[in-house]
Motif scaffolding. Structure first.
Motif, mmCIF file in Angstrom:
data_model
loop_
_atom_site.group_PDB
_atom_site.id
_atom_site.type_symbol
_atom_site.label_atom_id
_atom_site.label_comp_id
_atom_site.label_asym_id
_atom_site.label_seq_id
_atom_site.Cartn_x
_atom_site.Cartn_y
_atom_site.Cartn_z
ATOM 1 N N VAL A 17 0.862 -1.190 0.000
ATOM 2 C CA VAL A 17 0.000 0.000 0.000
ATOM 3 C C VAL A 17 0.896 1.238 0.000
ATOM 4 O O VAL A 17 1.579 1.522 0.992
ATOM 5 C CB VAL A 17 -0.940 0.014 1.230
ATOM 6 C CG1 VAL A 17 -1.993 1.117 1.074
ATOM 7 C CG2 VAL A 17 -1.614 -1.342 1.429
ATOM 8 N N GLY A 80 2.571 -1.171 4.378
ATOM 9 C CA GLY A 80 2.110 0.175 4.055
ATOM 10 C C GLY A 80 3.137 1.233 4.394
ATOM 11 O O GLY A 80 3.778 1.165 5.455
ATOM 12 N N GLY A 84 -0.027 5.099 3.341
ATOM 13 C CA GLY A 84 -0.336 3.688 3.124
ATOM 14 C C GLY A 84 -0.249 2.890 4.411
ATOM 15 O O GLY A 84 -0.981 1.925 4.615
#
Length: 251
Positions: A17, A80, A84
């Motif tokens: 992410v 992430g 993210g």
């Protein structure tokens, strides 16, 4: 699924992410390394890269859930970076059964009281709009980017940031992000997946404050400080990240 994604490798799934101001190109170096051992899914968040722009709102947590459902992923390791990492944290709090392990690279945190200096920096970038070159100049002056600015990936980082600004200026004026309630800062002690937290030794004080908060309230977490690193760890320290993530996942 209307989000752009790329899938490489085989094995246990790892979902990457990216941060705000970037897109899936952030994982240009880390994704190929991880795909030697795992099935890696890197995607462009709504409004980023090759994915469609939001209409009036975006729910990045639910987008991540839809992506996993679309790929029939009952469970995955979620990695992430920055915003993210904020999305990944919210996702792990909302859907803990879908996260095998959580890897956070200098994440932001919903509800965290950021400093006036941090807020003012973002205001100054916005004030430079619609002059994208000026926005880029102001943004890249931050300590956030001082290591990557002196690396071979200086241009890639600037290209992603410029692309982000170009798209952002076309978003509806009433656009907003929908986050789960209550905010993650109020629920962080409930974070269940085993968590690995990375931060660069030259990252911003605010991001260190976030790291300190994670350390105080998250029960199952370990930390790794990357040397000679700013905020853009995936572009400057992919080999180091790979080695530690692999060890963490196989532990």
């Amino acid at each position: 699924m209307d989000l752009y994604f790329e899938v490489t490798g085989n094995g246990h799934p790892v979902v990457l992410v990216h941060s705000g101001g970037a897109d899936s190109r952030l994982w240009t170096y880390l994704a190929p390394l991880l795909s030697k051992n795992y099935k890696v899914i890197a995607f462009d968040g709504r409004g980023a890269g090759k994915s469609p722009s939001p209409v009036t709102e975006a729910n990045y947590v639910e987008d991540l859930l839809a992506l996993m459902d679309d790929h029939d992923l009952n469970q995955a390791t979620i990695v992430g970076h920055s915003m993210g990492g904020q999305i990944a944290t919210e996702f792990a709090l909302s859907y803990p059964e879908r996260v095998s392990k959580l890897v956070l690279l200098a994440p932001s945190l919903t509800g965290f009281p950021y400093s006036e200096e941090f807020v003012q920096y973002h205001i100054e970038v916005s004030k430079a709009a619609p002059d994208i070159d000026k926005m880029l100049e102001v943004a890249l002056h931050s300590p956030t980017y001082q290591v990557v600015n002196n690396s071979q990936n200086k241009d890639l980082n600037a290209q992603m940031l410029k692309h982000h600004f170009e798209r952002m200026l076309k978003w509806p004026s009433d656009f907003h992000i929908t986050w789960p309630h209550p905010p993650a800062i109020e629920r962080l002690g409930e974070l269940k997946p085993e968590t690995l937290f990375f931060i660069g030794d030259q990252d911003l004080p605010d991001n260190y404050r976030v790291a300190d908060y994670f350390g105080k309230v998250v029960p199952n977490i370990r930390f790794s400080v990357m040397t000679n690193a700013d905020h853009m760890l995936p572009l400057t320290h992919s080999e180091d990240l790979y080695r530690e993530i692999i060890a963490f996942m196989e532990d």
